[in-house]
Motif scaffolding. Structure first.
Motif, PDB file in Angstrom:
ATOM      1  N   THR A  57       1.254  -1.269  -0.370  1.00  0.00           N
ATOM      2  CA  THR A  57      -0.093  -0.046  -0.212  1.00  0.00           C
ATOM      3  C   THR A  57       0.937   1.250  -0.079  1.00  0.00           C
ATOM      4  O   THR A  57       1.879   1.306   0.941  1.00  0.00           O
ATOM      5  N   THR A  58       0.551   2.420  -0.361  1.00  0.00           N
ATOM      6  CA  THR A  58       1.153   3.855  -0.826  1.00  0.00           C
ATOM      7  C   THR A  58       0.253   4.088  -0.079  1.00  0.00           C
ATOM      8  O   THR A  58      -0.967   4.773  -0.128  1.00  0.00           O
ATOM      9  N   ASN A  59       1.080   5.356   1.043  1.00  0.00           N
ATOM     10  CA  ASN A  59       0.373   7.003   1.640  1.00  0.00           C
ATOM     11  C   ASN A  59      -0.616   8.244   0.422  1.00  0.00           C
ATOM     12  O   ASN A  59       0.803   8.196   0.056  1.00  0.00           O
ATOM     13  N   LYS A  60      -1.244   7.909  -0.220  1.00  0.00           N
ATOM     14  CA  LYS A  60      -1.395   9.038  -0.646  1.00  0.00           C
ATOM     15  C   LYS A  60      -2.485  10.143  -0.659  1.00  0.00           C
ATOM     16  O   LYS A  60      -3.360   9.984   0.473  1.00  0.00           O
ATOM     17  N   THR A  61      -1.993  11.116  -0.145  1.00  0.00           N
ATOM     18  CA  THR A  61      -2.521  12.360   0.107  1.00  0.00           C
ATOM     19  C   THR A  61      -4.144  13.169  -0.800  1.00  0.00           C
ATOM     20  O   THR A  61      -3.194  13.063  -1.902  1.00  0.00           O
ATOM     21  N   SER A  62      -4.748  13.491  -0.587  1.00  0.00           N
ATOM     22  CA  SER A  62      -5.990  14.285  -1.557  1.00  0.00           C
ATOM     23  C   SER A  62      -5.599  15.540  -1.248  1.00  0.00           C
ATOM     24  O   SER A  62      -5.078  16.170  -0.572  1.00  0.00           O
ATOM     25  N   GLY A  63      -5.697  16.759  -2.831  1.00  0.00           N
ATOM     26  CA  GLY A  63      -5.566  18.112  -2.645  1.00  0.00           C
ATOM     27  C   GLY A  63      -4.131  18.188  -2.605  1.00  0.00           C
ATOM     28  O   GLY A  63      -2.968  17.250  -3.178  1.00  0.00           O
ATOM     29  N   THR A  64      -3.858  19.478  -2.395  1.00  0.00           N
ATOM     30  CA  THR A  64      -2.211  19.460  -2.985  1.00  0.00           C
ATOM     31  C   THR A  64      -0.909  19.957  -2.195  1.00  0.00           C
ATOM     32  O   THR A  64       0.093  20.060  -2.522  1.00  0.00           O
ATOM     33  N   ALA A  65      -1.764  19.733  -0.674  1.00  0.00           N
ATOM     34  CA  ALA A  65      -0.606  20.444   0.574  1.00  0.00           C
ATOM     35  C   ALA A  65      -1.383  18.777   1.244  1.00  0.00           C
ATOM     36  O   ALA A  65      -1.825  18.188   0.980  1.00  0.00           O
ATOM     37  N   ASN A  66       0.166  18.141   2.453  1.00  0.00           N
ATOM     38  CA  ASN A  66       0.037  16.925   2.720  1.00  0.00           C
ATOM     39  C   ASN A  66      -0.240  17.809   4.235  1.00  0.00           C
ATOM     40  O   ASN A  66       0.769  18.007   5.051  1.00  0.00           O
ATOM     41  N   THR A  67      -0.906  17.012   4.776  1.00  0.00           N
ATOM     42  CA  THR A  67      -2.165  17.376   5.896  1.00  0.00           C
ATOM     43  C   THR A  67      -0.814  16.876   7.457  1.00  0.00           C
ATOM     44  O   THR A  67      -0.709  17.256   8.325  1.00  0.00           O
ATOM     45  N   SER A  68      -0.028  15.671   7.056  1.00  0.00           N
ATOM     46  CA  SER A  68       1.311  15.619   7.913  1.00  0.00           C
ATOM     47  C   SER A  68       2.755  16.136   7.666  1.00  0.00           C
ATOM     48  O   SER A  68       3.327  16.608   8.710  1.00  0.00           O
ATOM     49  N   THR A  69       2.464  17.407   6.793  1.00  0.00           N
ATOM     50  CA  THR A  69       3.178  18.625   7.277  1.00  0.00           C
ATOM     51  C   THR A  69       2.541  19.587   8.013  1.00  0.00           C
ATOM     52  O   THR A  69       2.063  20.154   7.819  1.00  0.00           O
ATOM     53  N   PRO A  70       3.273  20.297   8.804  1.00  0.00           N
ATOM     54  CA  PRO A  70       2.726  20.817   9.500  1.00  0.00           C
ATOM     55  C   PRO A  70       2.994  22.605   8.725  1.00  0.00           C
ATOM     56  O   PRO A  70       3.925  23.144   7.795  1.00  0.00           O
ATOM     57  N   VAL A  71       2.114  23.561   8.886  1.00  0.00           N
ATOM     58  CA  VAL A  71       2.656  24.821   7.968  1.00  0.00           C
ATOM     59  C   VAL A  71       1.386  25.269   9.244  1.00  0.00           C
ATOM     60  O   VAL A  71       0.611  25.697  10.331  1.00  0.00           O
ATOM     61  N   TYR A  72       2.172  26.361   9.879  1.00  0.00           N
ATOM     62  CA  TYR A  72       2.962  27.560  10.923  1.00  0.00           C
ATOM     63  C   TYR A  72       2.242  28.623  10.923  1.00  0.00           C
ATOM     64  O   TYR A  72       2.025  29.342   9.601  1.00  0.00           O
ATOM     65  N   ILE A  73       1.094  29.605  11.583  1.00  0.00           N
ATOM     66  CA  ILE A  73       0.343  30.321  11.171  1.00  0.00           C
ATOM     67  C   ILE A  73       0.268  31.454  12.417  1.00  0.00           C
ATOM     68  O   ILE A  73       0.987  30.976  13.467  1.00  0.00           O
ATOM     69  N   LEU A  74       0.632  32.200  12.371  1.00  0.00           N
ATOM     70  CA  LEU A  74       0.851  33.441  13.473  1.00  0.00           C
ATOM     71  C   LEU A  74      -0.841  32.971  14.114  1.00  0.00           C
ATOM     72  O   LEU A  74      -2.286  34.082  13.989  1.00  0.00           O
TER      73      LEU A  74
END
Length: 223
Positions: A57-74
């Motif tokens: 099995t391969t891990n596939k993510t939907s959309g353009t962003a990988n939800t496992s990668t943190p994106v930090y905001i103020l």
């Protein structure tokens, strides 16, 4: 003569009886002999091959962003202003906004414009900046640093307000609500944010570099 005939007859009957006994014994022997048991021919056990392994099995993510990668905001910004020997009177207004130096068009993202209360002499006033647009990412701030702008609108043209110092506390979280490991909560103290704001010099602008270290704090007539 009669004796001889009797003896011959006796011998004949004796021979016939003996033959009959032999025949009967032979038939009994045949009947009692066990039948031959046919053993089954042994066969090799059937080998059943194991089932094939499941496909990888391969891990596939939907959309353009990988939800496992943190994106930090103020996610939060709070400002503390220390008033010196000249108070900010009621109802003179104060407007405060925060933006990345590389994105001056986003002045109204983090803003506070309801500071009409009095700020007494030698007191400290703390307040939060409301989020009124899409939050700005940590990456955007790290590209250019930030600028905190304080605007003073005196109720009477002769009023003045003395600022002793300004501090800013930032909170950066990812899309799952987790604080950044090193910049989760960052407090910046602008010790050089010092001077009077009045009807002519209404603006104080506090700058940081890309690592959020405080730089200059200037008072000006221009926005």
């Amino acid at each position: 003569m009669k004796k001889l005939l009797f003896l011959s007859t006796l011998i004949v009957f004796t021979i016939m009886a003996v033959q009959a006994q032999i025949k009967t014994k032979t038939e009994k022997t045949r009947l009692q002999a066990p039948s031959k048991i046919i053993e089954p021919v042994p066969t090799e056990p059937k080998i059943v091959p194991p089932p094939p392994p499941p496909p990888a099995t391969t891990n596939k993510t939907s959309g353009t962003a990988n939800t496992s990668t943190p994106v930090y905001i103020l996610s939060s910004a709070r400002v503390s202003i220390r008033t010196g020997s000249d108070n900010k009177e009621f109802p003179s207004a104060v407007w405060v906004a925060l933006a990345a130096k590389s994105a001056p068009a986003e002045w109204r993202t983090y803003v506070q414009q309801n500071l009409g209360n009095e700020m007494r002499i030698n007191s400290e006033t703390e307040f939060g900046l409301g989020l009124e647009a899409q939050p700005i990412s940590l990456e955007t701030f790290q590209k250019s640093g930030l600028v905190l702008r304080i605007q003073y609108n005196p109720n009477i043209i002769f009023d003045a307000w003395k600022i002793e110092s300004v501090s800013l506390t930032l909170e950066f979280k990812d899309q799952n609500g987790n604080l950044h490991p090193s910049l989760g909560r960052k407090t910046i103290v602008f010790s050089n944010a010092y001077g009077f704001l009045n009807n002519d010099f209404r603006y104080m602008k506090c700058f940081t570099d890309e690592s959020f270290s405080p730089l200059t704090a200037v008072i000006s007539k221009e926005y």
